[in-house]
Design a protein around this motif. Sequence first.
Motif, PDB file in Angstrom:
ATOM      1  N   ASN A 432      50.740 -76.049  68.474  1.00  0.00           N
ATOM      2  CA  ASN A 432      50.179 -74.990  68.040  1.00  0.00           C
ATOM      3  C   ASN A 432      50.258 -74.922  66.265  1.00  0.00           C
ATOM      4  O   ASN A 432      49.827 -73.999  65.378  1.00  0.00           O
ATOM      5  CB  ASN A 432      51.315 -74.195  68.467  1.00  0.00           C
ATOM      6  N   LYS A 433      51.174 -75.946  65.769  1.00  0.00           N
ATOM      7  CA  LYS A 433      51.305 -76.600  64.582  1.00  0.00           C
ATOM      8  C   LYS A 433      50.282 -76.767  63.847  1.00  0.00           C
ATOM      9  O   LYS A 433      49.790 -76.516  62.548  1.00  0.00           O
ATOM     10  CB  LYS A 433      52.739 -76.716  64.462  1.00  0.00           C
ATOM     11  N   LYS A 435      47.458 -75.937  65.062  1.00  0.00           N
ATOM     12  CA  LYS A 435      46.151 -75.344  64.365  1.00  0.00           C
ATOM     13  C   LYS A 435      46.342 -74.654  63.329  1.00  0.00           C
ATOM     14  O   LYS A 435      45.963 -74.058  63.213  1.00  0.00           O
ATOM     15  CB  LYS A 435      46.098 -74.308  65.934  1.00  0.00           C
ATOM     16  N   SER A 436      47.567 -74.011  63.106  1.00  0.00           N
ATOM     17  CA  SER A 436      48.363 -73.127  61.929  1.00  0.00           C
ATOM     18  C   SER A 436      47.894 -73.783  60.887  1.00  0.00           C
ATOM     19  O   SER A 436      47.520 -73.306  60.245  1.00  0.00           O
ATOM     20  CB  SER A 436      49.568 -72.660  62.267  1.00  0.00           C
ATOM     21  N   ALA A 439      44.861 -73.586  60.043  1.00  0.00           N
ATOM     22  CA  ALA A 439      43.549 -72.913  60.006  1.00  0.00           C
ATOM     23  C   ALA A 439      43.925 -72.588  58.497  1.00  0.00           C
ATOM     24  O   ALA A 439      43.636 -71.630  57.587  1.00  0.00           O
ATOM     25  CB  ALA A 439      44.200 -71.446  60.584  1.00  0.00           C
ATOM     26  N   GLU A 440      44.953 -73.172  57.737  1.00  0.00           N
ATOM     27  CA  GLU A 440      45.248 -73.200  56.284  1.00  0.00           C
ATOM     28  C   GLU A 440      44.739 -73.449  55.735  1.00  0.00           C
ATOM     29  O   GLU A 440      43.952 -73.126  54.149  1.00  0.00           O
ATOM     30  CB  GLU A 440      46.912 -73.032  56.213  1.00  0.00           C
TER      31      GLU A 440
END
Length: 632
Positions: A432-433, A435-436, A439-440
């Motif tokens: 999850n991290k 992916k975050s 995305a940034e």
Amino acid sequence: MTTVMNIATKYLSKGLVFLIQQLHAADNYITRHWDIENPKGYDDLTPIDKADEDRNYSEALIWALKNPSVKNIAITGPYGSGKSSVLRTFEKGHKEYSYLNISLGAFKDDLQIEGTDANRNALIEKSVLQQIFYRIGEHIVPHSRFRRIKEIPYLYNLIKSSLFALWLVVAGYVYAPKTQVFESLLGKDAFDGATYLYPAAVITILGLALIINEAIRLFSHIRLSEINFKEGKMKFDENSGDSILNKHLDEILYFFEKTKFDVVVIEDLDRFDEVDIFVKLRELNTLINNSEQIDRKIAFIYAIKDDVFEDANRTKFFDFIIPIIPVINTSNSGDVLFKKLSNSFAKEEIPATFVSDITLYVEDMRMLKNIYNEFVLYKNKLCSVGGIKLPLDKLLGFIVYKNKYPNDFAKLNSNDGMVAGIFKKKRTLIENKAKSLSAEIDSLQNELAQINEETLNNTKDLRRTYLAALFEKIPNLHQLSINNVRHNVADFLEDNLFKQLQAQPQIQHYLFNSHYGPHNTGLSFKTLDEHLGARVAYPQRELLIINKGNGRIEEVKKNIAVLNEKLRDIKSSNLKGLIDAFPLEDFFDNQIKEEKLLTYLIRKGYINEDYHDFISFFYEGNITRNDQEFLL
């Protein structure tokens, strides 16, 4: 010749193996009572017989046993406090008493059967009864109804069968002596006198008496609750409403009548949290001591926890209570373990603070001993020649986890349980991290691409582009109107008027050579975006131009580099690093949050991804031994 040699070699090998086995057996027999060498300092987990050096417990117990009014004695203390050791010490030092030890080896889980509490109590009573009667040989209580399997020698059976067959022949002779068979064997003259008949009659009567006696003994073991001569039925008394102890009370009285036991020691009965069984045992003790069959006092000693009885009930139940002060508890278990470690190979490698921290959760001497034993064995096996050098503090932490949470440790091997759940959460959190962060990074890279693609260098040039598009849409444009105030088109290069123009739902304008008021052709600022084919709307494009000139490009590049480093770190981070970086709630749910020792070991990194190295052997493959030791 070869065949003969093979056969000889085969039998010689078997002979040597047999000889070695016999020598081992002889060595074990000779050295059975010798002091065993113990260089590693192992401790057995059994009760010791030197637990009362000042004899305070023994003096209290002696007084209670000699007191005729005290028949039910409680040895109380928490689990692992040393109750069994005190009893073993007393038994070793006081041979004047005859002890009957009853220990309920089955644990509570063994009694999780379907049914009522009565079923569980029945199983407990049955175990107590079995341990009473199977303690002694059958010859001591020959008339007991409890039968045991015993081996009867073949020669004994042969002699007994032969004697019975001979008795049948003699009985037949007494019943019908003048038969052709006996006449042919003894002759006709034998029947004229009493030469054979009288001895045969005596033998027949004695044999019949023995058979009747054996039948009485056999049927004395069977209870009948009903005989129906009319229907020819007999009903055996197999099940009754009485408890097992009450049902066999006569057997128990007979047992104590025929034996010399005067102290009954009952241990582990408190594991089942069944108070009723204590009540029945007290009643049994009263019946035994009041029976005229028993000519001595029988004392029951119970080794139990302090909290078996609530409130003042325990002082009403027992005639005398001896509290055992625990040898160790959470306040001193660390000192005990660290002393043992200091006397071994681990003195310099395991900090005293770490030992103190983990032993706050160990209050049982047996567990403490087993932790040390397993630690020594794991270290010797995993770090031996051919193994790898493990951090001993992490190994000790893992052994503590193994002893405090054996079920979870077993589940860990199949990737299940609380610890395995933490590792699963770690993978999910990393995904999850990642992916975050990705995305940034994509957003910043997109912004950087848009800045680089922007051809204009200042906002006035951008506004001229939009005003030029307005002239293209309105060829005869003269002036623009904002709130019914006329402005020249060139004035809209300034910030204030251009922002007002953007906010107009429809652009109002004046034409050359027109005497009419402001015209409204339905144009809006969005129409100009579409006319120019802009990839982004004006505000975003204006921001790109501003950023292009104020060093935003370098800032974006720097941010992308920082985020890429974070992404690499998050993908390669160990469990401890992630726990330090994220809220604890992301890892520890309500179940594991209550397990303070387990959360401590995980948070401090004593249990992490390399746990396989602490529970299995290392084999070189893609990674060498030196590399693996470096990673640890």
